[in-house]
Design a protein around this motif. Structure first.
Motif, mmCIF file in Angstrom:
data_model
loop_
_atom_site.group_PDB
_atom_site.id
_atom_site.type_symbol
_atom_site.label_atom_id
_atom_site.label_comp_id
_atom_site.label_asym_id
_atom_site.label_seq_id
_atom_site.Cartn_x
_atom_site.Cartn_y
_atom_site.Cartn_z
ATOM 1 N N PHE A 1 4.842 -4.930 -10.862
ATOM 2 C CA PHE A 1 5.853 -5.887 -11.300
ATOM 3 C C PHE A 1 7.256 -5.286 -11.201
ATOM 4 O O PHE A 1 8.215 -5.974 -10.818
ATOM 5 C CB PHE A 1 5.572 -6.332 -12.734
ATOM 6 N N THR A 2 7.370 -4.016 -11.523
ATOM 7 C CA THR A 2 8.662 -3.331 -11.395
ATOM 8 C C THR A 2 9.092 -3.282 -9.942
ATOM 9 O O THR A 2 10.264 -3.542 -9.606
ATOM 10 C CB THR A 2 8.559 -1.908 -11.968
ATOM 11 N N PHE A 3 8.160 -2.938 -9.067
ATOM 12 C CA PHE A 3 8.412 -2.870 -7.637
ATOM 13 C C PHE A 3 8.945 -4.213 -7.127
ATOM 14 O O PHE A 3 9.983 -4.289 -6.448
ATOM 15 C CB PHE A 3 7.100 -2.495 -6.946
ATOM 16 N N LEU A 4 8.257 -5.291 -7.473
ATOM 17 C CA LEU A 4 8.651 -6.610 -6.981
ATOM 18 C C LEU A 4 9.959 -7.085 -7.608
ATOM 19 O O LEU A 4 10.767 -7.755 -6.942
ATOM 20 C CB LEU A 4 7.537 -7.614 -7.275
ATOM 21 N N PHE A 5 10.206 -6.742 -8.876
ATOM 22 C CA PHE A 5 11.466 -7.126 -9.503
ATOM 23 C C PHE A 5 12.646 -6.490 -8.770
ATOM 24 O O PHE A 5 13.641 -7.174 -8.462
ATOM 25 C CB PHE A 5 11.463 -6.702 -10.971
ATOM 26 N N VAL A 6 12.554 -5.201 -8.486
ATOM 27 C CA VAL A 6 13.623 -4.526 -7.749
ATOM 28 C C VAL A 6 13.792 -5.151 -6.363
ATOM 29 O O VAL A 6 14.916 -5.362 -5.883
ATOM 30 C CB VAL A 6 13.322 -3.018 -7.638
ATOM 31 N N ARG A 7 12.671 -5.466 -5.730
ATOM 32 C CA ARG A 7 12.730 -6.092 -4.401
ATOM 33 C C ARG A 7 13.478 -7.416 -4.450
ATOM 34 O O ARG A 7 14.333 -7.697 -3.597
ATOM 35 C CB ARG A 7 11.312 -6.295 -3.875
ATOM 36 N N PHE A 8 13.191 -8.254 -5.451
ATOM 37 C CA PHE A 8 13.834 -9.559 -5.522
ATOM 38 C C PHE A 8 15.310 -9.439 -5.878
ATOM 39 O O PHE A 8 16.132 -10.226 -5.403
ATOM 40 C CB PHE A 8 13.110 -10.442 -6.535
ATOM 41 N N VAL A 9 15.661 -8.488 -6.732
ATOM 42 C CA VAL A 9 17.076 -8.285 -7.074
ATOM 43 C C VAL A 9 17.866 -7.903 -5.825
ATOM 44 O O VAL A 9 18.947 -8.453 -5.556
ATOM 45 C CB VAL A 9 17.212 -7.213 -8.170
ATOM 46 N N VAL B 1 12.580 -5.768 1.865
ATOM 47 C CA VAL B 1 13.752 -6.599 1.589
ATOM 48 C C VAL B 1 14.363 -7.133 2.887
ATOM 49 O O VAL B 1 14.553 -8.345 3.062
ATOM 50 C CB VAL B 1 14.801 -5.811 0.784
ATOM 51 N N LEU B 2 14.671 -6.212 3.807
ATOM 52 C CA LEU B 2 15.407 -6.595 5.016
ATOM 53 C C LEU B 2 14.531 -7.341 6.022
ATOM 54 O O LEU B 2 14.960 -8.323 6.628
ATOM 55 C CB LEU B 2 16.019 -5.353 5.673
ATOM 56 N N VAL B 3 13.307 -6.871 6.196
ATOM 57 C CA VAL B 3 12.453 -7.439 7.239
ATOM 58 C C VAL B 3 11.647 -8.628 6.729
ATOM 59 O O VAL B 3 11.575 -9.666 7.386
ATOM 60 C CB VAL B 3 11.513 -6.353 7.808
ATOM 61 N N LYS C 1 0.830 -1.210 0.000
ATOM 62 C CA LYS C 1 0.000 0.000 0.000
ATOM 63 C C LYS C 1 0.864 1.260 0.000
ATOM 64 O O LYS C 1 0.557 2.254 -0.667
ATOM 65 C CB LYS C 1 -0.907 -0.025 1.229
ATOM 66 N N PHE C 2 1.963 1.236 0.747
ATOM 67 C CA PHE C 2 2.851 2.397 0.812
ATOM 68 C C PHE C 2 3.666 2.581 -0.463
ATOM 69 O O PHE C 2 3.889 3.708 -0.913
ATOM 70 C CB PHE C 2 3.816 2.253 2.003
ATOM 71 N N GLY C 3 4.127 1.477 -1.048
ATOM 72 C CA GLY C 3 5.070 1.589 -2.151
ATOM 73 C C GLY C 3 4.468 1.735 -3.528
ATOM 74 O O GLY C 3 5.068 2.346 -4.425
ATOM 75 N N LEU C 4 3.248 1.193 -3.732
ATOM 76 C CA LEU C 4 2.675 1.162 -5.078
ATOM 77 C C LEU C 4 2.351 2.532 -5.673
ATOM 78 O O LEU C 4 2.335 2.657 -6.909
ATOM 79 C CB LEU C 4 1.429 0.282 -5.092
ATOM 80 N N GLU D 1 9.467 6.327 -8.754
ATOM 81 C CA GLU D 1 9.714 7.582 -8.037
ATOM 82 C C GLU D 1 10.515 7.236 -6.778
ATOM 83 O O GLU D 1 9.972 6.676 -5.820
ATOM 84 C CB GLU D 1 8.389 8.250 -7.658
ATOM 85 N N TRP D 2 11.789 7.587 -6.776
ATOM 86 C CA TRP D 2 12.668 7.213 -5.666
ATOM 87 C C TRP D 2 12.493 8.191 -4.498
ATOM 88 O O TRP D 2 13.398 8.916 -4.126
ATOM 89 C CB TRP D 2 14.113 7.146 -6.130
ATOM 90 N N THR D 3 11.297 8.191 -3.953
ATOM 91 C CA THR D 3 10.994 9.064 -2.823
ATOM 92 C C THR D 3 11.449 8.409 -1.523
ATOM 93 O O THR D 3 11.684 7.187 -1.471
ATOM 94 C CB THR D 3 9.486 9.328 -2.748
ATOM 95 N N PRO D 4 11.586 9.189 -0.445
ATOM 96 C CA PRO D 4 11.934 8.578 0.846
ATOM 97 C C PRO D 4 10.944 7.497 1.271
ATOM 98 O O PRO D 4 11.349 6.463 1.817
ATOM 99 C CB PRO D 4 11.913 9.774 1.814
ATOM 100 N N THR D 5 9.651 7.707 1.013
ATOM 101 C CA THR D 5 8.648 6.700 1.368
ATOM 102 C C THR D 5 8.887 5.401 0.626
ATOM 103 O O THR D 5 8.839 4.307 1.222
ATOM 104 C CB THR D 5 7.231 7.220 1.055
ATOM 105 N N PHE D 6 9.168 5.498 -0.690
ATOM 106 C CA PHE D 6 9.400 4.282 -1.469
ATOM 107 C C PHE D 6 10.665 3.574 -1.006
ATOM 108 O O PHE D 6 10.686 2.344 -0.867
ATOM 109 C CB PHE D 6 9.494 4.619 -2.953
ATOM 110 N N LEU D 7 11.742 4.323 -0.766
ATOM 111 C CA LEU D 7 13.002 3.712 -0.343
ATOM 112 C C LEU D 7 12.855 3.008 1.000
ATOM 113 O O LEU D 7 13.342 1.880 1.181
ATOM 114 C CB LEU D 7 14.099 4.782 -0.270
ATOM 115 N N LEU D 8 12.184 3.666 1.943
ATOM 116 C CA LEU D 8 11.988 3.037 3.253
ATOM 117 C C LEU D 8 11.114 1.791 3.140
ATOM 118 O O LEU D 8 11.374 0.771 3.792
ATOM 119 C CB LEU D 8 11.357 4.043 4.221
ATOM 120 N N THR D 9 10.076 1.864 2.301
ATOM 121 C CA THR D 9 9.213 0.704 2.100
ATOM 122 C C THR D 9 9.989 -0.445 1.470
ATOM 123 O O THR D 9 9.872 -1.610 1.892
ATOM 124 C CB THR D 9 8.020 1.076 1.207
ATOM 125 N N LEU D 10 10.794 -0.136 0.464
ATOM 126 C CA LEU D 10 11.581 -1.165 -0.216
ATOM 127 C C LEU D 10 12.569 -1.814 0.751
ATOM 128 O O LEU D 10 12.714 -3.051 0.782
ATOM 129 C CB LEU D 10 12.313 -0.538 -1.401
#
Length: 286
Positions: free
Chosen positions: A26-34, A217-219, A17-20, A204-213
């Protein structure tokens, strides 16, 4: 530890919900998996864990990964992007034990116990109440989302259910950590192709997107898997399985607090009935 695992797992729907708003699903999840693989592969080397043996097992693990991670997460993220509330998406994919039990007979030759039939009936009744509470008599199919979102989440439900059965049938010798890495690799290829052919791949490499990503990934993709490994080693995996029934209400509570997503009383009753049906189905299966 089991409570912590389920609490962390429930935030995956909130992360979508935060990142989309800042990236296509699909782009979001691809970056996450990489990014996940960039951390998981050195970790596997550091821990010196074994890798799956044989190309056949690698192929089976890859197929299960496309279903369990690719179809499941892709369907959930796409459905949430199309307007489905995160709490409702969590509840719908939480029907996985019901669908798995229904498919186990034709695919694995397992028979349904009476308790499982009762659970299936309860689950279907509950989900009818929940979806009925979202009906919009004014013209749109549901309040805030339509058939596209519902179909996407149903694809996610089918993916996680078929992937679970496939993994049980063909991937019994899969090492957990490295097998998960292979699954992420296969799912990443699938979602990368989806992003290539169906999306513009803008982020959009916003602070919200980066923190969500970073959180996902980490958690979710790293810490939750390591926590699950620790729980299995301590013999507490059954407690995790039982607490999974709390994921939909916990997600709904988080979504209400963060996004003001609400269900009417009939919808809340339906959620309770659905979870009861899932519990009965899983208990009968065990």
């Amino acid at each position: 530890m089991p409570v912590l695992f389920v609490a962390l797992w429930s935030t995956g729907f909130i992360g979508a919900k935060f990142g989309l708003p800042h990236a296509e699903p699909f782009t979001f999840l691809f970056v996450r998996f990489v990014l996940t693989l960039a951390l998981l592969l050195p970790l596997a080397g550091l821990l010196k864990v074994d890798w799956p043996r044989g190309l056949r097992l690698w192929g089976h693990i890859g197929i299960s990964g496309m279903l369990v991670h690719g179809a499941y997460l892709g369907g959930v993220f796409y459905g949430i992007q199309l307007g489905m509330p995160a709490g409702l998406a969590a509840l719908l994919v939480g029907l996985q034990p019901l669908l798995t039990a229904a498919l186990a007979r034709p695919l694995l030759g397992e028979r349904l116990a009476p308790l499982q039939w009762a659970g299936l009936a309860l689950g279907l009744t509950g989900i009818t109440l929940v979806l009925g509470s979202k009906l919009d008599p004014g013209g749109a199919l549901f309040q805030g989302f339509g058939l596209g979102a519902l179909t996407s989440v149903m694809v996610a439900l089918a993916g996680i259910s078929l992937g679970t059965l496939y993994q049980k049938r063909y991937c019994t010798g899969m090492p957990l950590l490295t097998g998960t890495a292979v699954q992420y690799l296969a799912a990443g290829i699938l979602l990368g192709l989806g992003a290539l052919f169906f999306e513009e791949r803008n982020i959009e490499w916003t602070p919200t997107f980066l923190l969500t990503l970073l959180w996902l990934v980490l958690v979710l993709s790293i810490s939750a898997i390591l926590l699950l490994m620790a729980l299995i080693k301590r013999g507490e995996a059954s407690r995790v399985a039982s607490l999974f029934y709390l994921v939909p209400p916990v997600t709904a509570l988080e979504a209400w607090w963060l996004f003001d997503e609400r269900l009417p009383m009939i919808g809340l009753v339906g959620m309770a009935v659905t979870i009861a049906g899932v519990v009965l189905t899983a208990r009968g299966r065990r």
